[in-house]
Design a protein around this motif. Structure first.
Motif, PDB file in Angstrom:
ATOM      1  N   THR A  71     -35.777  -2.833  12.198  1.00  0.00           N
ATOM      2  CA  THR A  71     -36.610  -3.806  12.914  1.00  0.00           C
ATOM      3  C   THR A  71     -36.203  -5.231  12.492  1.00  0.00           C
ATOM      4  O   THR A  71     -35.851  -5.438  11.328  1.00  0.00           O
ATOM      5  CB  THR A  71     -38.089  -3.566  12.514  1.00  0.00           C
ATOM      6  OG1 THR A  71     -38.411  -2.193  12.734  1.00  0.00           O
ATOM      7  CG2 THR A  71     -39.038  -4.447  13.301  1.00  0.00           C
ATOM      8  N   PRO A  72     -36.265  -6.211  13.417  1.00  0.00           N
ATOM      9  CA  PRO A  72     -36.032  -7.599  13.005  1.00  0.00           C
ATOM     10  C   PRO A  72     -36.895  -7.947  11.789  1.00  0.00           C
ATOM     11  O   PRO A  72     -38.064  -7.572  11.736  1.00  0.00           O
ATOM     12  CB  PRO A  72     -36.471  -8.411  14.233  1.00  0.00           C
ATOM     13  CG  PRO A  72     -36.178  -7.488  15.387  1.00  0.00           C
ATOM     14  CD  PRO A  72     -36.508  -6.097  14.864  1.00  0.00           C
ATOM     15  N   GLY A  73     -36.302  -8.611  10.805  1.00  0.00           N
ATOM     16  CA  GLY A  73     -37.041  -9.027   9.617  1.00  0.00           C
ATOM     17  C   GLY A  73     -36.943  -8.057   8.449  1.00  0.00           C
ATOM     18  O   GLY A  73     -37.371  -8.377   7.338  1.00  0.00           O
ATOM     19  N   THR A  74     -36.373  -6.875   8.668  1.00  0.00           N
ATOM     20  CA  THR A  74     -36.267  -5.924   7.549  1.00  0.00           C
ATOM     21  C   THR A  74     -35.167  -6.329   6.559  1.00  0.00           C
ATOM     22  O   THR A  74     -35.068  -5.732   5.493  1.00  0.00           O
ATOM     23  CB  THR A  74     -36.019  -4.478   8.053  1.00  0.00           C
ATOM     24  OG1 THR A  74     -34.939  -4.491   8.994  1.00  0.00           O
ATOM     25  CG2 THR A  74     -37.258  -3.892   8.706  1.00  0.00           C
ATOM     26  N   GLY A  75     -34.371  -7.320   6.929  1.00  0.00           N
ATOM     27  CA  GLY A  75     -33.395  -7.857   5.970  1.00  0.00           C
ATOM     28  C   GLY A  75     -31.954  -7.465   6.246  1.00  0.00           C
ATOM     29  O   GLY A  75     -31.108  -7.542   5.358  1.00  0.00           O
ATOM     30  N   LYS A  76     -31.651  -7.113   7.495  1.00  0.00           N
ATOM     31  CA  LYS A  76     -30.296  -6.652   7.832  1.00  0.00           C
ATOM     32  C   LYS A  76     -29.222  -7.696   7.525  1.00  0.00           C
ATOM     33  O   LYS A  76     -28.201  -7.376   6.936  1.00  0.00           O
ATOM     34  CB  LYS A  76     -30.205  -6.282   9.331  1.00  0.00           C
ATOM     35  CG  LYS A  76     -31.110  -5.160   9.754  1.00  0.00           C
ATOM     36  CD  LYS A  76     -30.997  -4.889  11.237  1.00  0.00           C
ATOM     37  CE  LYS A  76     -31.442  -6.043  12.109  1.00  0.00           C
ATOM     38  NZ  LYS A  76     -32.869  -6.393  11.967  1.00  0.00           N
ATOM     39  N   THR A  78     -29.287 -10.415   5.607  1.00  0.00           N
ATOM     40  CA  THR A  78     -29.175 -10.748   4.181  1.00  0.00           C
ATOM     41  C   THR A  78     -28.445  -9.626   3.452  1.00  0.00           C
ATOM     42  O   THR A  78     -27.516  -9.858   2.674  1.00  0.00           O
ATOM     43  CB  THR A  78     -30.588 -10.944   3.591  1.00  0.00           C
ATOM     44  OG1 THR A  78     -31.333 -11.799   4.449  1.00  0.00           O
ATOM     45  CG2 THR A  78     -30.522 -11.540   2.207  1.00  0.00           C
ATOM     46  N   ARG A 106     -42.723 -12.049   6.601  1.00  0.00           N
ATOM     47  CA  ARG A 106     -41.361 -12.537   6.917  1.00  0.00           C
ATOM     48  C   ARG A 106     -41.275 -13.026   8.357  1.00  0.00           C
ATOM     49  O   ARG A 106     -40.691 -14.078   8.637  1.00  0.00           O
ATOM     50  CB  ARG A 106     -40.341 -11.406   6.716  1.00  0.00           C
ATOM     51  CG  ARG A 106     -40.070 -11.100   5.260  1.00  0.00           C
ATOM     52  CD  ARG A 106     -38.946 -10.091   5.165  1.00  0.00           C
ATOM     53  NE  ARG A 106     -38.860  -9.515   3.839  1.00  0.00           N
ATOM     54  CZ  ARG A 106     -38.114  -8.450   3.540  1.00  0.00           C
ATOM     55  NH1 ARG A 106     -37.405  -7.865   4.484  1.00  0.00           N
ATOM     56  NH2 ARG A 106     -38.081  -7.975   2.323  1.00  0.00           N
ATOM     57  N   ARG A 113     -40.828 -16.785  10.122  1.00  0.00           N
ATOM     58  CA  ARG A 113     -39.773 -17.047  11.104  1.00  0.00           C
ATOM     59  C   ARG A 113     -40.346 -17.679  12.372  1.00  0.00           C
ATOM     60  O   ARG A 113     -39.613 -18.026  13.284  1.00  0.00           O
ATOM     61  CB  ARG A 113     -39.100 -15.718  11.437  1.00  0.00           C
ATOM     62  CG  ARG A 113     -37.796 -15.829  12.138  1.00  0.00           C
ATOM     63  CD  ARG A 113     -37.232 -14.460  12.457  1.00  0.00           C
ATOM     64  NE  ARG A 113     -36.311 -14.001  11.449  1.00  0.00           N
ATOM     65  CZ  ARG A 113     -35.647 -12.848  11.522  1.00  0.00           C
ATOM     66  NH1 ARG A 113     -35.817 -12.056  12.551  1.00  0.00           N
ATOM     67  NH2 ARG A 113     -34.820 -12.492  10.566  1.00  0.00           N
ATOM     68  N   ASN A 167     -36.553  -1.862   1.679  1.00  0.00           N
ATOM     69  CA  ASN A 167     -35.930  -3.166   1.409  1.00  0.00           C
ATOM     70  C   ASN A 167     -36.974  -4.282   1.333  1.00  0.00           C
ATOM     71  O   ASN A 167     -36.866  -5.306   1.990  1.00  0.00           O
ATOM     72  CB  ASN A 167     -34.897  -3.443   2.523  1.00  0.00           C
ATOM     73  CG  ASN A 167     -33.947  -4.558   2.169  1.00  0.00           C
ATOM     74  OD1 ASN A 167     -33.425  -4.627   1.065  1.00  0.00           O
ATOM     75  ND2 ASN A 167     -33.729  -5.460   3.121  1.00  0.00           N
ATOM     76  N   THR A 181     -37.987  -5.926  -1.595  1.00  0.00           N
ATOM     77  CA  THR A 181     -37.778  -6.937  -2.642  1.00  0.00           C
ATOM     78  C   THR A 181     -36.279  -7.178  -2.857  1.00  0.00           C
ATOM     79  O   THR A 181     -35.441  -6.368  -2.440  1.00  0.00           O
ATOM     80  CB  THR A 181     -38.375  -6.445  -3.979  1.00  0.00           C
ATOM     81  OG1 THR A 181     -37.632  -5.280  -4.380  1.00  0.00           O
ATOM     82  CG2 THR A 181     -39.849  -6.102  -3.859  1.00  0.00           C
ATOM     83  N   VAL A 182     -35.991  -8.261  -3.558  1.00  0.00           N
ATOM     84  CA  VAL A 182     -34.587  -8.571  -3.860  1.00  0.00           C
ATOM     85  C   VAL A 182     -33.998  -7.482  -4.769  1.00  0.00           C
ATOM     86  O   VAL A 182     -32.836  -7.093  -4.603  1.00  0.00           O
ATOM     87  CB  VAL A 182     -34.490  -9.981  -4.507  1.00  0.00           C
ATOM     88  CG1 VAL A 182     -33.080 -10.244  -5.024  1.00  0.00           C
ATOM     89  CG2 VAL A 182     -34.889 -11.044  -3.486  1.00  0.00           C
ATOM     90  N   MET A 232     -33.046  -4.675  -2.650  1.00  0.00           N
ATOM     91  CA  MET A 232     -31.832  -4.990  -1.891  1.00  0.00           C
ATOM     92  C   MET A 232     -30.587  -4.852  -2.777  1.00  0.00           C
ATOM     93  O   MET A 232     -29.581  -4.279  -2.360  1.00  0.00           O
ATOM     94  CB  MET A 232     -31.900  -6.402  -1.308  1.00  0.00           C
ATOM     95  CG  MET A 232     -30.687  -6.694  -0.436  1.00  0.00           C
ATOM     96  SD  MET A 232     -30.582  -8.382   0.134  1.00  0.00           S
ATOM     97  CE  MET A 232     -29.908  -9.178  -1.299  1.00  0.00           C
TER      98      MET A 232
HETATM   99  N1  LIG Z   1     -34.833  -7.554   0.093  1.00  0.00           N
HETATM  100  C1  LIG Z   1     -35.447  -8.704   0.385  1.00  0.00           C
HETATM  101  N2  LIG Z   1     -36.425  -9.175  -0.421  1.00  0.00           N
HETATM  102  C2  LIG Z   1     -37.070 -10.319  -0.114  1.00  0.00           C
HETATM  103  N3  LIG Z   1     -36.822 -11.082   0.990  1.00  0.00           N
HETATM  104  C3  LIG Z   1     -35.860 -10.647   1.829  1.00  0.00           C
HETATM  105  C4  LIG Z   1     -35.123  -9.455   1.581  1.00  0.00           C
HETATM  106  N4  LIG Z   1     -34.252  -9.273   2.591  1.00  0.00           N
HETATM  107  C5  LIG Z   1     -34.424 -10.307   3.428  1.00  0.00           C
HETATM  108  N5  LIG Z   1     -35.377 -11.137   2.991  1.00  0.00           N
HETATM  109  C6  LIG Z   1     -35.870 -12.344   3.658  1.00  0.00           C
HETATM  110  O1  LIG Z   1     -36.525 -11.885   4.843  1.00  0.00           O
HETATM  111  C7  LIG Z   1     -36.209 -12.706   5.962  1.00  0.00           C
HETATM  112  C8  LIG Z   1     -35.549 -11.857   7.055  1.00  0.00           C
HETATM  113  O2  LIG Z   1     -34.284 -11.427   6.580  1.00  0.00           O
HETATM  114  P1  LIG Z   1     -33.052 -11.220   7.558  1.00  0.00           P
HETATM  115  O3  LIG Z   1     -31.906 -10.780   6.704  1.00  0.00           O
HETATM  116  O4  LIG Z   1     -32.859 -12.408   8.442  1.00  0.00           O
HETATM  117  O5  LIG Z   1     -33.590  -9.982   8.442  1.00  0.00           O
HETATM  118  P2  LIG Z   1     -33.007  -9.354   9.798  1.00  0.00           P
HETATM  119  O6  LIG Z   1     -31.540  -9.654   9.835  1.00  0.00           O
HETATM  120  O7  LIG Z   1     -33.288  -7.895   9.670  1.00  0.00           O
HETATM  121  O8  LIG Z   1     -33.792  -9.966  10.922  1.00  0.00           O
HETATM  122  C9  LIG Z   1     -35.319 -13.811   5.430  1.00  0.00           C
HETATM  123  O9  LIG Z   1     -36.141 -14.934   5.146  1.00  0.00           O
HETATM  124  C10 LIG Z   1     -34.749 -13.248   4.141  1.00  0.00           C
HETATM  125  O10 LIG Z   1     -34.473 -14.245   3.196  1.00  0.00           O
END
Ligand SMILES: Nc1ncnc2c1ncn2[C@@H]1O[C@H](COP(=O)(O)OP(=O)(O)O)[C@@H](O)[C@H]1O
Length: 174
Positions: free
Chosen positions: A14-19, A21, A108, A112, A149, A151-152, A155
């Motif tokens: 899903t958008p926002g899951t951190g793909k 990053t 998150r 956005r 995913n 927390t950092v 990740m």
């Molecule tokens: N594992 C993580 N822990 C904390 N924050 C994260 C993590 N992964 C991503 N984020 C934060 O969450 C937001 C969405 O991440 P993003 O990579 O853009 O997601 P996506 O590509 O899935 O839409 C960003 O602000 C990013 O910094």
């Protein structure tokens, strides 16, 4: 067709899951090429115009697949997209589905700037595990992995796991 010498990994969720990053960090750790489909669509005009309701480009899936074919055949790619059912199954050696707690995702996506139905549709998409189901329907179950995913730290663990998998991957395994 010659076998690819490096694997292709699809990162979905899903958008926002951190793909994005995660994919950037994995690319750094492995030297695989990070392909963000949303950016590619914009950059190369692989769309059929702008969707006012969803506030995004209407992706042209055929143009995207044509654009990627040679790179995918060569191997060594991380493809990052919130959909997975239109890519050829043969392209991928691993399909990673990132997952996030609803409250974390809510924060998150709110940050956005998502509100209203755009926000709630994405939260629902995560609750119903739409991308995990789509991945399992589109690829062999043994190549699909769901990774939490939130927390950092999580990740970083996920990146290390996939980097290990990448370094031990061999074309003979496919
Ligand atoms: N594992 C993580 N822990 C904390 N924050 C994260 C993590 N992964 C991503 N984020 C934060 O969450 C937001 C969405 O991440 P993003 O990579 O853009 O997601 P996506 O590509 O899935 O839409 C960003 O602000 C990013 O910094």
């Amino acid at each position: 067709m010659a076998a690819r010498s490096r694997p292709n990994i699809l990162v979905t969720g899903t958008p926002g899951t951190g793909k994005s990053t995660f994919s950037a960090a994995l690319s750094e750790a492995t030297n695989l090429r990070h392909i963000n489909i949303g950016e590619l669509v914009k950059e190369k005009n692989l769309h059929d115009g702008w969707d006012d309701d969803f506030n995004c480009y209407i992706i042209n899936e055929d143009l995207v697949c044509d654009e990627l074919e040679d790179m995918m055949e060569e191997g060594g790619n991380i493809v990052d997209y919130h959909g997975c059912d239109f890519f050829p199954e043969r392209w991928f050696d691993r399909v990673v589905v990132l997952q996030t707690e609803n409250s974390v995702l809510f924060d998150r996506l709110s940050r956005r700037g998502y509100t209203g139905s755009k926000l709630s549709n994405n939260i629902e998409c995560e609750i119903f595990q739409v991308l995990l189901e789509e991945a399992k329907e589109s690829y062999r179950e043994d190549i699909v992995v769901a990774l939490k995913n939130d927390t950092v730290d999580e990740m970083n663990t996920n990146v290390a796991t996939l980097a290990d998998w990448t370094s031990s991957w061999s074309p003979m395994l496919t």
